[in-house]
Motif scaffolding. Sequence first.
Motif, PDB file in Angstrom:
ATOM      1  N   PRO A  10      -0.425   6.412   1.613  1.00 22.51           N
ATOM      2  CA  PRO A  10      -1.214   7.299   2.388  1.00 22.51           C
ATOM      3  C   PRO A  10      -2.650   6.945   1.608  1.00 22.51           C
ATOM      4  CG  PRO A  10       0.743   8.019   2.505  1.00 22.51           C
ATOM      5  CD  PRO A  10       1.118   7.284   1.732  1.00 22.51           C
ATOM      6  N   PRO A  11      -2.888   6.714   0.463  1.00 19.16           N
ATOM      7  CA  PRO A  11      -4.073   6.554   0.428  1.00 19.16           C
ATOM      8  C   PRO A  11      -4.449   4.992   0.836  1.00 19.16           C
ATOM      9  CG  PRO A  11      -2.348   7.350  -1.681  1.00 19.16           C
ATOM     10  CD  PRO A  11      -1.323   6.686  -0.563  1.00 19.16           C
ATOM     11  N   LEU A  12      -4.012   3.638   0.866  1.00 17.05           N
ATOM     12  CA  LEU A  12      -3.977   3.251   1.698  1.00 17.05           C
ATOM     13  C   LEU A  12      -4.498   3.331   2.944  1.00 17.05           C
ATOM     14  CD1 LEU A  12      -4.504  -0.428   1.340  1.00 17.05           C
ATOM     15  CD2 LEU A  12      -2.163  -0.058   2.169  1.00 17.05           C
ATOM     16  N   TYR A  13      -4.183   3.968   3.476  1.00 17.59           N
ATOM     17  CA  TYR A  13      -4.111   4.464   5.085  1.00 17.59           C
ATOM     18  C   TYR A  13      -5.831   5.259   4.504  1.00 17.59           C
ATOM     19  CZ  TYR A  13       0.384   3.117   6.743  1.00 17.59           C
ATOM     20  OH  TYR A  13       0.995   2.104   6.695  1.00 17.59           O
ATOM     21  N   GLY A  14      -5.573   5.627   4.217  1.00 15.66           N
ATOM     22  CA  GLY A  14      -7.169   7.084   4.114  1.00 15.66           C
ATOM     23  C   GLY A  14      -8.374   5.662   3.661  1.00 15.66           C
ATOM     24  N   MET A  15      -7.694   5.038   2.396  1.00 17.48           N
ATOM     25  CA  MET A  15      -9.261   3.844   3.375  1.00 17.48           C
ATOM     26  C   MET A  15      -9.761   2.646   3.703  1.00 17.48           C
ATOM     27  SD  MET A  15     -10.073   5.307  -0.283  1.00 17.48           S
ATOM     28  CE  MET A  15     -12.057   3.979  -0.280  1.00 17.48           C
ATOM     29  N   VAL A  16      -8.452   2.732   4.593  1.00 20.33           N
ATOM     30  CA  VAL A  16      -8.673   2.118   5.558  1.00 20.33           C
ATOM     31  C   VAL A  16      -9.452   2.244   6.643  1.00 20.33           C
ATOM     32  CG1 VAL A  16      -7.790   0.683   7.708  1.00 20.33           C
ATOM     33  CG2 VAL A  16      -6.743   0.717   5.687  1.00 20.33           C
ATOM     34  N   LEU A  17      -8.626   3.979   6.512  1.00 20.98           N
ATOM     35  CA  LEU A  17     -10.339   5.002   7.960  1.00 20.98           C
ATOM     36  C   LEU A  17     -11.228   4.697   6.983  1.00 20.98           C
ATOM     37  CD1 LEU A  17      -7.366   7.822   8.613  1.00 20.98           C
ATOM     38  CD2 LEU A  17      -8.160   6.341  10.084  1.00 20.98           C
ATOM     39  N   VAL A  18     -11.709   5.035   5.620  1.00 22.40           N
ATOM     40  CA  VAL A  18     -13.383   5.165   5.447  1.00 22.40           C
ATOM     41  C   VAL A  18     -13.567   3.953   5.813  1.00 22.40           C
ATOM     42  CG1 VAL A  18     -14.482   5.965   2.808  1.00 22.40           C
ATOM     43  CG2 VAL A  18     -12.308   7.666   3.722  1.00 22.40           C
ATOM     44  N   PHE A  19     -13.450   3.207   5.511  1.00 20.92           N
ATOM     45  CA  PHE A  19     -13.949   1.583   5.871  1.00 20.92           C
ATOM     46  C   PHE A  19     -14.519   1.094   7.464  1.00 20.92           C
ATOM     47  CE2 PHE A  19     -12.143   0.354   1.495  1.00 20.92           C
ATOM     48  CZ  PHE A  19     -13.829   0.226   0.969  1.00 20.92           C
ATOM     49  N   ALA A  20     -13.279   1.979   8.149  1.00 24.40           N
ATOM     50  CA  ALA A  20     -13.553   1.669   9.438  1.00 24.40           C
ATOM     51  C   ALA A  20     -14.532   3.101   9.863  1.00 24.40           C
ATOM     52  CB  ALA A  20     -11.872   2.238  10.406  1.00 24.40           C
ATOM     53  N   ALA A  21     -14.778   3.997   9.339  1.00 21.82           N
ATOM     54  CA  ALA A  21     -15.962   5.241   9.731  1.00 21.82           C
ATOM     55  C   ALA A  21     -17.756   4.028   9.117  1.00 21.82           C
ATOM     56  CB  ALA A  21     -15.700   5.956   8.739  1.00 21.82           C
ATOM     57  N   MET A  22     -17.194   3.319   8.227  1.00 19.33           N
ATOM     58  CA  MET A  22     -18.654   3.065   7.516  1.00 19.33           C
ATOM     59  C   MET A  22     -19.171   2.051   8.791  1.00 19.33           C
ATOM     60  SD  MET A  22     -18.218   3.008   3.763  1.00 19.33           S
ATOM     61  CE  MET A  22     -17.277   2.131   2.780  1.00 19.33           C
ATOM     62  N   ALA A  23     -17.767   1.069   8.773  1.00 18.18           N
ATOM     63  CA  ALA A  23     -18.191  -0.080   9.828  1.00 18.18           C
ATOM     64  C   ALA A  23     -18.186   0.799  11.267  1.00 18.18           C
ATOM     65  CB  ALA A  23     -16.998  -0.766  10.986  1.00 18.18           C
ATOM     66  N   LEU A  24     -17.870   1.754  11.957  1.00 21.87           N
ATOM     67  CA  LEU A  24     -18.298   2.242  13.481  1.00 21.87           C
ATOM     68  C   LEU A  24     -19.734   2.504  12.965  1.00 21.87           C
ATOM     69  CD1 LEU A  24     -17.742   3.020  16.351  1.00 21.87           C
ATOM     70  CD2 LEU A  24     -16.645   4.964  14.530  1.00 21.87           C
ATOM     71  N   ALA A  48     -13.659   9.760   8.495  1.00 21.16           N
ATOM     72  CA  ALA A  48     -14.015   9.764   7.208  1.00 21.16           C
ATOM     73  C   ALA A  48     -13.265  11.009   6.652  1.00 21.16           C
ATOM     74  CB  ALA A  48     -15.657  10.059   7.089  1.00 21.16           C
ATOM     75  N   VAL A  49     -13.188  11.821   7.076  1.00 17.83           N
ATOM     76  CA  VAL A  49     -12.805  13.117   6.800  1.00 17.83           C
ATOM     77  C   VAL A  49     -11.556  13.064   6.611  1.00 17.83           C
ATOM     78  CG1 VAL A  49     -12.531  15.539   7.452  1.00 17.83           C
ATOM     79  CG2 VAL A  49     -14.542  14.650   7.478  1.00 17.83           C
ATOM     80  N   SER A  50     -10.723  12.450   7.641  1.00 16.59           N
ATOM     81  CA  SER A  50      -9.421  12.022   7.178  1.00 16.59           C
ATOM     82  C   SER A  50      -8.788  11.577   7.004  1.00 16.59           C
ATOM     83  CB  SER A  50      -8.439  12.086   8.692  1.00 16.59           C
ATOM     84  OG  SER A  50      -8.919  11.193   9.741  1.00 16.59           O
ATOM     85  N   GLY A  51      -9.628  10.511   6.438  1.00 13.80           N
ATOM     86  CA  GLY A  51      -9.613   9.113   5.163  1.00 13.80           C
ATOM     87  C   GLY A  51     -10.219   9.794   4.007  1.00 13.80           C
ATOM     88  N   PHE A  52     -10.661  10.770   3.595  1.00 10.38           N
ATOM     89  CA  PHE A  52     -10.480  11.232   2.365  1.00 10.38           C
ATOM     90  C   PHE A  52      -9.574  11.994   2.363  1.00 10.38           C
ATOM     91  CE2 PHE A  52     -15.552   9.981   2.109  1.00 10.38           C
ATOM     92  CZ  PHE A  52     -15.049   9.510   1.017  1.00 10.38           C
ATOM     93  N   ALA A  53      -8.983  12.667   3.314  1.00 12.09           N
ATOM     94  CA  ALA A  53      -8.463  13.816   3.121  1.00 12.09           C
ATOM     95  C   ALA A  53      -6.588  13.013   2.849  1.00 12.09           C
ATOM     96  CB  ALA A  53      -7.546  14.486   3.992  1.00 12.09           C
ATOM     97  N   LEU A  54      -6.559  11.506   3.766  1.00 10.27           N
ATOM     98  CA  LEU A  54      -5.501  11.352   3.062  1.00 10.27           C
ATOM     99  C   LEU A  54      -5.513  10.281   2.077  1.00 10.27           C
ATOM    100  CD1 LEU A  54      -3.886   9.705   6.427  1.00 10.27           C
ATOM    101  CD2 LEU A  54      -2.759  10.743   4.862  1.00 10.27           C
ATOM    102  N   ALA A  55      -6.699   9.662   1.679  1.00 10.30           N
ATOM    103  CA  ALA A  55      -6.653   8.985   0.366  1.00 10.30           C
ATOM    104  C   ALA A  55      -6.825   9.899  -0.833  1.00 10.30           C
ATOM    105  CB  ALA A  55      -8.201   8.400   0.057  1.00 10.30           C
ATOM    106  N   PHE A  56      -7.282  11.234  -0.913  1.00 11.15           N
ATOM    107  CA  PHE A  56      -7.294  11.803  -1.792  1.00 11.15           C
ATOM    108  C   PHE A  56      -6.358  12.978  -2.039  1.00 11.15           C
ATOM    109  CE2 PHE A  56     -11.849  10.167  -2.006  1.00 11.15           C
ATOM    110  CZ  PHE A  56     -10.884   8.968  -3.187  1.00 11.15           C
TER     111      PHE A  56
END
Length: 60
Positions: A10-24, A48-56
Amino acid sequence: MASNRYAARPPLYGMVLVFAAMALVAVTAYMHIGWWSTIGYVIAVVLAVSGFALAFRDLS
């Protein structure tokens, strides 16, 4: 007691979502496509919100 073999995912998936949000956001800002940009930013916020929730989520 069985250990969870997917505990690190889940932290790995969360950071992937955060980076995807930054790319978008970068692509949306570069393209300047009017009101479609608003939709891109809203999707980026959701990612980004769902990514932060998964990562942290395991931090106390």
